[in-house]
Design a protein around this motif. Structure first.
Motif, PDB file in Angstrom:
ATOM      1  N   VAL A 133       1.100  -3.891  11.412  1.00 48.83           N
ATOM      2  CA  VAL A 133       2.369  -3.246  11.782  1.00 48.83           C
ATOM      3  C   VAL A 133       2.508  -1.905  11.067  1.00 48.83           C
ATOM      4  CG1 VAL A 133       4.886  -3.419  11.558  1.00 48.83           C
ATOM      5  CG2 VAL A 133       3.551  -5.394  12.327  1.00 48.83           C
ATOM      6  N   LEU A 134       2.185  -1.895   9.772  1.00 45.98           N
ATOM      7  CA  LEU A 134       2.326  -0.651   9.014  1.00 45.98           C
ATOM      8  C   LEU A 134       1.317   0.393   9.476  1.00 45.98           C
ATOM      9  CD1 LEU A 134       3.047  -1.885   5.372  1.00 45.98           C
ATOM     10  CD2 LEU A 134       4.654  -1.060   7.102  1.00 45.98           C
ATOM     11  N   GLU A 135       0.095  -0.065   9.729  1.00 40.91           N
ATOM     12  CA  GLU A 135      -0.922   0.899  10.159  1.00 40.91           C
ATOM     13  C   GLU A 135      -0.557   1.531  11.493  1.00 40.91           C
ATOM     14  OE1 GLU A 135      -4.945  -0.428   7.756  1.00 40.91           O
ATOM     15  OE2 GLU A 135      -4.673  -1.158   9.818  1.00 40.91           O
ATOM     16  N   GLN A 136       0.025   0.727  12.353  1.00 36.26           N
ATOM     17  CA  GLN A 136       0.462   1.270  13.638  1.00 36.26           C
ATOM     18  C   GLN A 136       1.545   2.329  13.422  1.00 36.26           C
ATOM     19  OE1 GLN A 136       0.983  -1.457  16.767  1.00 36.26           O
ATOM     20  NE2 GLN A 136       1.278   0.240  18.182  1.00 36.26           N
ATOM     21  N   MET A 137       2.446   2.013  12.494  1.00 34.22           N
ATOM     22  CA  MET A 137       3.530   2.959  12.181  1.00 34.22           C
ATOM     23  C   MET A 137       2.941   4.265  11.648  1.00 34.22           C
ATOM     24  SD  MET A 137       6.933   2.414   9.934  1.00 34.22           S
ATOM     25  CE  MET A 137       6.486   1.339   8.757  1.00 34.22           C
ATOM     26  N   LEU A 138       1.973   4.164  10.738  1.00 34.30           N
ATOM     27  CA  LEU A 138       1.381   5.367  10.157  1.00 34.30           C
ATOM     28  C   LEU A 138       0.610   6.154  11.187  1.00 34.30           C
ATOM     29  CD1 LEU A 138       0.123   4.126   6.685  1.00 34.30           C
ATOM     30  CD2 LEU A 138       2.400   4.780   7.445  1.00 34.30           C
ATOM     31  N   HIS A 139      -0.022   5.406  12.081  1.00 31.07           N
ATOM     32  CA  HIS A 139      -0.781   6.055  13.142  1.00 31.07           C
ATOM     33  C   HIS A 139       0.151   6.909  13.995  1.00 31.07           C
ATOM     34  CE1 HIS A 139      -3.915   6.595  16.088  1.00 31.07           C
ATOM     35  NE2 HIS A 139      -3.066   6.233  17.025  1.00 31.07           N
ATOM     36  N   GLU A 140       1.368   6.371  14.231  1.00 32.25           N
ATOM     37  CA  GLU A 140       2.340   7.106  15.045  1.00 32.25           C
ATOM     38  C   GLU A 140       2.950   8.268  14.283  1.00 32.25           C
ATOM     39  OE1 GLU A 140       3.483   3.099  17.497  1.00 32.25           O
ATOM     40  OE2 GLU A 140       4.938   3.932  16.091  1.00 32.25           O
ATOM     41  N   GLU A 141       3.196   8.062  12.981  1.00 30.73           N
ATOM     42  CA  GLU A 141       3.858   9.104  12.199  1.00 30.73           C
ATOM     43  C   GLU A 141       2.907  10.218  11.794  1.00 30.73           C
ATOM     44  OE1 GLU A 141       6.911   9.716  11.175  1.00 30.73           O
ATOM     45  OE2 GLU A 141       7.899   7.988  12.075  1.00 30.73           O
ATOM     46  N   GLY A 142       1.670   9.862  11.534  1.00 30.55           N
ATOM     47  CA  GLY A 142       0.688  10.852  11.107  1.00 30.55           C
ATOM     48  C   GLY A 142       0.813  11.183   9.638  1.00 30.55           C
ATOM     49  N   SER A 143      -0.041  12.089   9.159  1.00 28.53           N
ATOM     50  CA  SER A 143      -0.033  12.383   7.734  1.00 28.53           C
ATOM     51  C   SER A 143       1.161  13.253   7.383  1.00 28.53           C
ATOM     52  CB  SER A 143      -1.342  13.053   7.324  1.00 28.53           C
ATOM     53  OG  SER A 143      -1.389  14.345   7.867  1.00 28.53           O
ATOM     54  N   GLY A 144       1.593  13.172   6.150  1.00 33.22           N
ATOM     55  CA  GLY A 144       2.791  13.904   5.715  1.00 33.22           C
ATOM     56  C   GLY A 144       4.064  13.117   5.927  1.00 33.22           C
ATOM     57  N   SER A 145       3.926  11.875   6.369  1.00 30.12           N
ATOM     58  CA  SER A 145       5.125  11.093   6.684  1.00 30.12           C
ATOM     59  C   SER A 145       5.586  10.243   5.496  1.00 30.12           C
ATOM     60  CB  SER A 145       4.850  10.196   7.888  1.00 30.12           C
ATOM     61  OG  SER A 145       3.700   9.419   7.656  1.00 30.12           O
ATOM     62  N   ALA A 146       4.828  10.264   4.416  1.00 34.73           N
ATOM     63  CA  ALA A 146       5.174   9.385   3.296  1.00 34.73           C
ATOM     64  C   ALA A 146       6.600   9.606   2.760  1.00 34.73           C
ATOM     65  CB  ALA A 146       4.148   9.532   2.173  1.00 34.73           C
ATOM     66  N   ASP A 164       8.436  -5.281  -2.809  1.00 38.17           N
ATOM     67  CA  ASP A 164       7.291  -4.789  -3.585  1.00 38.17           C
ATOM     68  C   ASP A 164       6.001  -4.861  -2.774  1.00 38.17           C
ATOM     69  OD1 ASP A 164       9.160  -4.584  -5.482  1.00 38.17           O
ATOM     70  OD2 ASP A 164       8.162  -5.862  -6.986  1.00 38.17           O
ATOM     71  N   LEU A 165       5.876  -5.978  -2.101  1.00 45.69           N
ATOM     72  CA  LEU A 165       4.669  -6.203  -1.310  1.00 45.69           C
ATOM     73  C   LEU A 165       4.550  -5.165  -0.193  1.00 45.69           C
ATOM     74  CD1 LEU A 165       2.372  -8.120  -1.326  1.00 45.69           C
ATOM     75  CD2 LEU A 165       3.703  -9.735   0.041  1.00 45.69           C
ATOM     76  N   VAL A 166       5.691  -4.861   0.435  1.00 45.61           N
ATOM     77  CA  VAL A 166       5.669  -3.882   1.535  1.00 45.61           C
ATOM     78  C   VAL A 166       5.306  -2.502   1.004  1.00 45.61           C
ATOM     79  CG1 VAL A 166       7.026  -2.759   3.333  1.00 45.61           C
ATOM     80  CG2 VAL A 166       7.276  -5.207   2.926  1.00 45.61           C
ATOM     81  N   TRP A 167       5.868  -2.151  -0.146  1.00 41.84           N
ATOM     82  CA  TRP A 167       5.492  -0.866  -0.761  1.00 41.84           C
ATOM     83  C   TRP A 167       3.997  -0.800  -0.994  1.00 41.84           C
ATOM     84  CZ3 TRP A 167       7.899   3.655  -1.586  1.00 41.84           C
ATOM     85  CH2 TRP A 167       9.299   3.698  -1.573  1.00 41.84           C
ATOM     86  N   ASP A 168       3.455  -1.842  -1.598  1.00 43.96           N
ATOM     87  CA  ASP A 168       2.035  -1.849  -1.921  1.00 43.96           C
ATOM     88  C   ASP A 168       1.195  -1.749  -0.656  1.00 43.96           C
ATOM     89  OD1 ASP A 168      -0.187  -2.131  -3.814  1.00 43.96           O
ATOM     90  OD2 ASP A 168      -0.518  -4.049  -2.809  1.00 43.96           O
ATOM     91  N   MET A 169       1.636  -2.506   0.352  1.00 42.54           N
ATOM     92  CA  MET A 169       0.880  -2.492   1.598  1.00 42.54           C
ATOM     93  C   MET A 169       0.968  -1.129   2.278  1.00 42.54           C
ATOM     94  SD  MET A 169      -1.216  -4.375   3.227  1.00 42.54           S
ATOM     95  CE  MET A 169      -1.027  -6.148   3.129  1.00 42.54           C
ATOM     96  N   LEU A 170       2.125  -0.471   2.074  1.00 41.10           N
ATOM     97  CA  LEU A 170       2.283   0.862   2.668  1.00 41.10           C
ATOM     98  C   LEU A 170       1.276   1.830   2.033  1.00 41.10           C
ATOM     99  CD1 LEU A 170       4.009   2.598   4.644  1.00 41.10           C
ATOM    100  CD2 LEU A 170       5.387   3.252   2.668  1.00 41.10           C
ATOM    101  N   ALA A 171       1.173   1.778   0.716  1.00 32.92           N
ATOM    102  CA  ALA A 171       0.199   2.638   0.022  1.00 32.92           C
ATOM    103  C   ALA A 171      -1.214   2.301   0.475  1.00 32.92           C
ATOM    104  CB  ALA A 171       0.327   2.454  -1.487  1.00 32.92           C
ATOM    105  N   PHE A 172      -1.497   0.997   0.570  1.00 34.68           N
ATOM    106  CA  PHE A 172      -2.819   0.564   0.988  1.00 34.68           C
ATOM    107  C   PHE A 172      -3.141   1.052   2.403  1.00 34.68           C
ATOM    108  CE2 PHE A 172      -5.614  -2.970   2.589  1.00 34.68           C
ATOM    109  CZ  PHE A 172      -6.730  -2.628   1.823  1.00 34.68           C
ATOM    110  N   ALA A 173      -2.140   0.906   3.283  1.00 30.22           N
ATOM    111  CA  ALA A 173      -2.348   1.311   4.674  1.00 30.22           C
ATOM    112  C   ALA A 173      -2.589   2.818   4.775  1.00 30.22           C
ATOM    113  CB  ALA A 173      -1.147   0.905   5.526  1.00 30.22           C
TER     114      ALA A 173
END
Length: 752
Positions: A133-146, A164-173
């Motif tokens: 789910v997160l990777e899909q979101m990042l794929h849509e947002e692109g870089s610079g979206s952090a 906490d887990l979501v934050w970590d997974m966001l960084a990982f993704a």
DNA sequence: ATAGGGTTAG
């Protein structure tokens, strides 16, 4: 610290429209993050209330027809409201609803919905789905979206479980998606909120940054954060240092952080050895003047991710190698194999064998691969007997050869040994229980074809069919080649049809083989017909194909056209090689145009093509036949002065010419030079000279060469004896005639 | 992690 590393460029908030597929005639036009300004407290609008009501009363929300009809009318805000509310009541329903929208309506949800679902998944430890789910979101947002996504997480989800887990997974993704700056930003935020990052996230970042100095910042961060390191962490650092060619640093790091059995160490050793080896080889090639090979090797190196050193660091490489050995680091068997294979490829098989012994003496066990590499190397060098010894040795050690080993031996035997030896080995292979290999058959068929034994070749083909083995195009190419060699062109063409009948495709080799045969037979028209079929079937002609055509054109004295074709080759990037040029030079020599012949020779040099010994033979012969013999002598001397490698043919060409034109002294001198150079002299070479001398009745010189020949240990044959007898008789040299007759009787060349 | 092979042109 991580904040320092990365300075944010200003973030432009990107408006993104989200679409349902047009069939549902509904657009979501809200910008993704601002759509998040809802909470579960907002008053739900009508369709939302209706769906939520249905959800609370019905177990199967999505089997419900009226819900189905409502979904296409929802906008992004309403979807968020439903998911947030469902999520509070019944996480599973919320997740199912989200997947339904995604899978059946192509709608991914707003960022809010995605984060809600993310948290729900995290709560249920469905981490892979969370990552998706997160990777899909990042794929849509692109870089610079952090920054914007972090802000959303921070403002709206801080109090959620599993945040906490979501934050970590966001960084990982972010890191996995190679948006490294975003990953660093998220990590910095996490640090601020005192959220511990997992080692997986750190390792992923470390890996992405391993070729930059930032790697150290991450590494320090890991240590400072107290996150337990995984076995991978150090390997990544070593990999990174090696990739940056910081080998000394890598050694230091190993000494500080690793035991002698670690994975990081293996990683390092292999890397270093390959690198040291490459550098030594490149250095050697540069010294030997083979720049081209050196460059090739450099390419090869870079393809394998090894950065070549600038020339001069070879010494350092050696020192490093010694240092490692002195510290008791040991090569493992695979590192040895890498080393062996590189040496064999360079033709340094002796060196490779030495290494095999070294390997054995250190207690490492060579395996079937090690042996196969060596056997292949030996066969390539023509040292088949050595290869067979090794082959027997591996049997004794109960290391069993596989198809790699067998192919190498068969190929070596067929090239260097006799055909019957190869056949015996082939028979032993096909009689054993091994899986039969079409390549074995192809090798044998080709060998039979080459020596004109088409019947045997066809018999092997029949064996293939009887045994139910599938022939390859190469099988047919070799058969066609055989028929061409035996000048049975009609049958050769029949076999072209067989290729198609077997559902295989004729290749450039097929057509080129046929074209060459037609060309040799003088059937240039036929050659062009085949070429047209080749073009019609969209088989790309190679430089060999073009060379054959050039040969055909030359045969018809169409020299201008052949030169034009040479240009075409250059233009098409099918670069002519030295054989192409030799063909052309040969044609111009025949046409007595030595000027053009030498011009082509110069053109070769301009194109960085090394003329081969054959080139010089052709030119020398051209000068001998067409020009002044003095020109030939001068050219020959200049070649000798430049230390250009010449073959025996260069000598015999010139010797024959001098014999024929009368300067026997010169011929004599050259002949002695040729002997001194260590060329193996055969009866043919003596016969060539003696024949010509006899023709001119120069019997005194004939006797000199006869004496040389006998003291060289070469025995007479009948043919040359009769030529000499006739010459002696013509000049009335009875003594010599009787002496020779006596010798012939002694050798059994005459009945006494 | 480590290996390769058959065919065409002077």
């Amino acid at each position: 610290m991580l904040n320092r590393i990365y300075q944010w460029r200003p973030i432009r908030f990107r408006l993104k429209s989200q679409f349902l597929t047009p069939t549902f005639s509904l657009l979501f036009t809200k910008p993704s993050v601002s759509a998040a300004n809802i909470t579960s407290d907002d008053e739900p609008s009508d369709p939302v209330r209706e769906i939520l009501n249905k959800a609370s009363t019905s177990k199967d929300l999505f089997g419900n027809h009226s819900v189905r009809t409502l979904i296409p009318t929802l906008n992004s805000l309403q979807v968020d409201q439903i998911i947030v509310n469902l999520g509070l009541e019944d996480p599973d329903s919320a997740i199912d609803f989200f997947y339904l929208l995604r899978n059946e309506y192509g709608f991914c949800g707003s960022r809010v919905s995605q984060f809600v679902i993310g948290h729900l998944l995290a709560g249920k430890r469905r981490l892979k789905e969370l990552r998706t789910v997160l990777e899909q979101m990042l794929h849509e947002e692109g870089s610079g979206s952090a920054p914007s996504l972090s802000e959303l997480l921070e403002n709206r989800f801080r109090a959620w479980d599993s945040n906490d887990l979501v934050w970590d997974m966001l960084a990982f993704a972010y890191s996995r998606s190679e948006m490294v700056h975003d990953a660093l930003f998220v990590l910095a935020k996490m640090k601020y909120f005192k959220i511990q990052a997992s080692i997986l996230t750190y390792n992923s970042l470390l890996y992405n940054l391993r070729h930059t100095h930032i790697m150290w910042d991450v590494y320090e961060e890991i240590k400072a954060s107290g996150t337990p390191q995984s076995a991978q962490t150090n390997s990544i650092v070593i990999d990174g240092l090696c990739g940056q060619s910081l080998l000394q640093e890598a050694v230091a790091f190993l000494q500080e952080n690793e035991g002698k059995e670690s994975k990081a160490l293996h990683c390092f050793i292999q890397y270093t050895y390959v690198k040291v080896l490459y550098n030594v080889l490149i250095h050697g090639l540069c010294i030997a003047g083979s720049m081209e090979e050196a460059l090739e090797l450099t390419d090869d190196m870079e393809r394998h991710g090894v950065q070549p050193d600038v020339a001069g660091n070879i010494e350092e490489g050696f020192m490093l190698q010694e240092e490692m050995l002195s510290q008791g680091f040991q090569l493992n068997d695979i590192a040895y194999s890498v080393l062996l294979s590189s040496l064999c490829k360079r033709g340094q098989v002796g060196e490779a064998l030495r290494l095999l012994h070294e390997m054995e003496s250190t207690g490492l066990k060579p395996d079937v691969i090690t042996y196969s590499i060596l056997i292949h190397g030996l066969c390539k060098q023509g040292e088949v007997q050595e290869a067979i010894q090794l082959y027997n040795k591996m049997w004794l050690k109960r290391i069993f050869p596989n198809s790699f080993t067998h192919n190498a031996i068969l190929l070596g035997l067929s090239e260097k040994g006799t055909l019957s030896e190869a056949r015996m080995f082939f028979d032993s292979l096909t009689k054993s229980d091994l899986m039969e290999n079409i390549v074995w058959f192809n090798i044998m068929i080709y060998r039979y074809a080459k020596v004109g034994k088409v019947r045997e070749a066809v018999q092997l083909y029949e064996q293939i069919i009887e045994k139910g083995i599938t022939p390859s195009t190469v099988t047919f190419n070799s058969l066609i080649y055989g028929f061409c060699k035996s000048r049975k062109l009609a049958e050769a063409r029949t076999w072209l049809g067989m290729i198609k009948a077997h559902g295989l495709v004729p290749t450039d080799v097929t057509y080129t083989t046929l074209m060459n045969a037609l060309c040799e037979a003088g059937n240039i028209r036929g050659m062009f017909e085949v070429f047209r079929e080749m073009e019609a079937r969209a088989v790309e002609p190679t430089n060999i194909t073009y060379t054959v055509i050039i040969k055909g054109l030359c045969k018809q004295q169409r020299l201008q056209e052949s030169l034009q074709l040479l240009e075409v080759m250059h233009a098409k990037g099918r670069s002519p090689d030295e054989i192409t040029y030799n063909t052309l030079i040969h044609c111009f020599c025949k046409a007595r145009d030595m000027r053009k012949a030498f011009q082509l020779h110069n053109e070769m040099l301009l194109h960085n093509l090394q003329p081969s010994p054959v080139t010089y033979n052709i030119l020398l012969n051209g000068l001998c036949v067409n020009g002044d013999l003095n020109d030939a002598d001068r050219f020959f001397s200049s070649l000798q002065d430049q230390n250009i490698r010449l073959t025996k043919v260069a000598y015999t060409t010139l010797i024959k010419a001098h014999c024929a034109k009368g300067d026997v002294c010169k011929a004599d001198t050259l002949f002695r030079q040729m002997v001194e150079k260590g060329f193996e002299i055969s009866i043919t070479d003596y016969s060539a000279v003696i024949n010509r001398l006899c023709k001119k009745n120069l019997t005194i010189k004939v006797k000199v060469f006869l004496h040389m020949m006998l003291s060289d240990g070469i025995s007479l044959d009948q043919q040359i004896c009769f030529v000499m007898l006739n010459a002696f008789r013509r000049v009335g040299d009875l003594t010599s005639e009787f002496e020779l007759l006596a010798k012939m009787i002694k050798c059994g060349l005459l009945p006494d």
